[in-house]
Design a protein around this motif. Sequence first.
Motif, PDB file in Angstrom:
ATOM      1  N   LEU A  78       1.652   4.106   0.219  1.00 50.24           N
ATOM      2  CA  LEU A  78       1.406   2.771   0.766  1.00 50.24           C
ATOM      3  C   LEU A  78      -0.099   2.591   0.935  1.00 50.24           C
ATOM      4  N   ILE A  79      -0.641   1.524   0.362  1.00 52.84           N
ATOM      5  CA  ILE A  79      -2.082   1.292   0.374  1.00 52.84           C
ATOM      6  C   ILE A  79      -2.395  -0.033   1.073  1.00 52.84           C
ATOM      7  N   PHE A  80      -3.273   0.037   2.063  1.00 46.27           N
ATOM      8  CA  PHE A  80      -3.780  -1.150   2.745  1.00 46.27           C
ATOM      9  C   PHE A  80      -5.274  -1.304   2.468  1.00 46.27           C
ATOM     10  N   GLU A  81      -5.761  -2.533   2.561  1.00 45.09           N
ATOM     11  CA  GLU A  81      -7.188  -2.795   2.688  1.00 45.09           C
ATOM     12  C   GLU A  81      -7.443  -3.207   4.131  1.00 45.09           C
ATOM     13  N   MET A 109       5.527  -1.491  -8.249  1.00 39.02           N
ATOM     14  CA  MET A 109       4.772  -1.714  -7.019  1.00 39.02           C
ATOM     15  C   MET A 109       5.522  -2.709  -6.148  1.00 39.02           C
ATOM     16  N   PHE A 110       5.410  -2.525  -4.848  1.00 38.73           N
ATOM     17  CA  PHE A 110       6.070  -3.410  -3.890  1.00 38.73           C
ATOM     18  C   PHE A 110       5.000  -3.964  -2.960  1.00 38.73           C
ATOM     19  N   TYR A 111       4.775  -5.279  -3.047  1.00 38.99           N
ATOM     20  CA  TYR A 111       3.728  -5.951  -2.272  1.00 38.99           C
ATOM     21  C   TYR A 111       4.290  -6.476  -0.958  1.00 38.99           C
ATOM     22  N   SER A 137      -2.012  -4.916   0.754  1.00 37.57           N
ATOM     23  CA  SER A 137      -0.885  -4.152   1.311  1.00 37.57           C
ATOM     24  C   SER A 137       0.212  -4.018   0.260  1.00 37.57           C
ATOM     25  N   TYR A 138       0.349  -2.819  -0.303  1.00 35.77           N
ATOM     26  CA  TYR A 138       1.364  -2.631  -1.335  1.00 35.77           C
ATOM     27  C   TYR A 138       1.730  -1.157  -1.450  1.00 35.77           C
TER      28      TYR A 138
END
Length: 237
Positions: A78-81, A109-111, A137-138
């Motif tokens: 899971l990646i956030f900015e 990918m799941f946004y 966020s994805y």
Amino acid sequence: MSIFTGQAGMKLNVDKAFCLSLREAENRRAYLKSEFEKINQDVEFILNDRSHNPQKAISKSHQDLCRMASENNWETVLIFEDDVRFYDFNPIQIAQINFFLDQNKTWDMFYLGGILGKMWKTESDGIARIRCAGTHSYIVHKRAFERVLEIDYEKTEKAVDSVYKKKFKLYSPYPLMTRQEDNCILGSSIQGYRDQVTGSKGKLGEQEKMWRKNRIKERQQVYFKNLHKWLFKLDQQ
């Protein structure tokens, strides 16, 4: 709708969660603690120095996280900015997402949120197909890692989100759960590119208007423009 808090104990079922942030952006990271508590998620910050080419730098940072995930044999990351913000959302969405991520074998990918191009309902409860900009966020599945690592950001002028939306199969919750903070509150390191995408031009309140329109567009896309895709079971997988 009621906001989900960590009290319910549920969180997104991923192997690791990270947030990309500039080393100097301590104010953002301080604010994000309460944001991540809304999904009861443990998130590790990845700190980077400011670059003369911020668009390319952040694109490579996203790629580096997928490389790390691949090397560690993680299945999902899971990646956030660090300008992510959560809408009020129904706690059932967490359960719907976890069920989908486990059962569906087609997603790359799941946004959790994005600046909409297209969106349409699927047969899975609370889940939509999506085409959008924004990588604040994805979740990435391991089946997409190799293709992420194949992207050569030295040979393209496109930002990470512009590449992803054409290269990968994207899904999202409906309604969306996240947005980006208004740049007038916390300015982005890639503000020039964001202004180009959103048309906000950095003016006070313009980005807020854009996100309100994006919220309305969700309903328009799902219940009017793309309702036929759900009714006739088109593009569901």
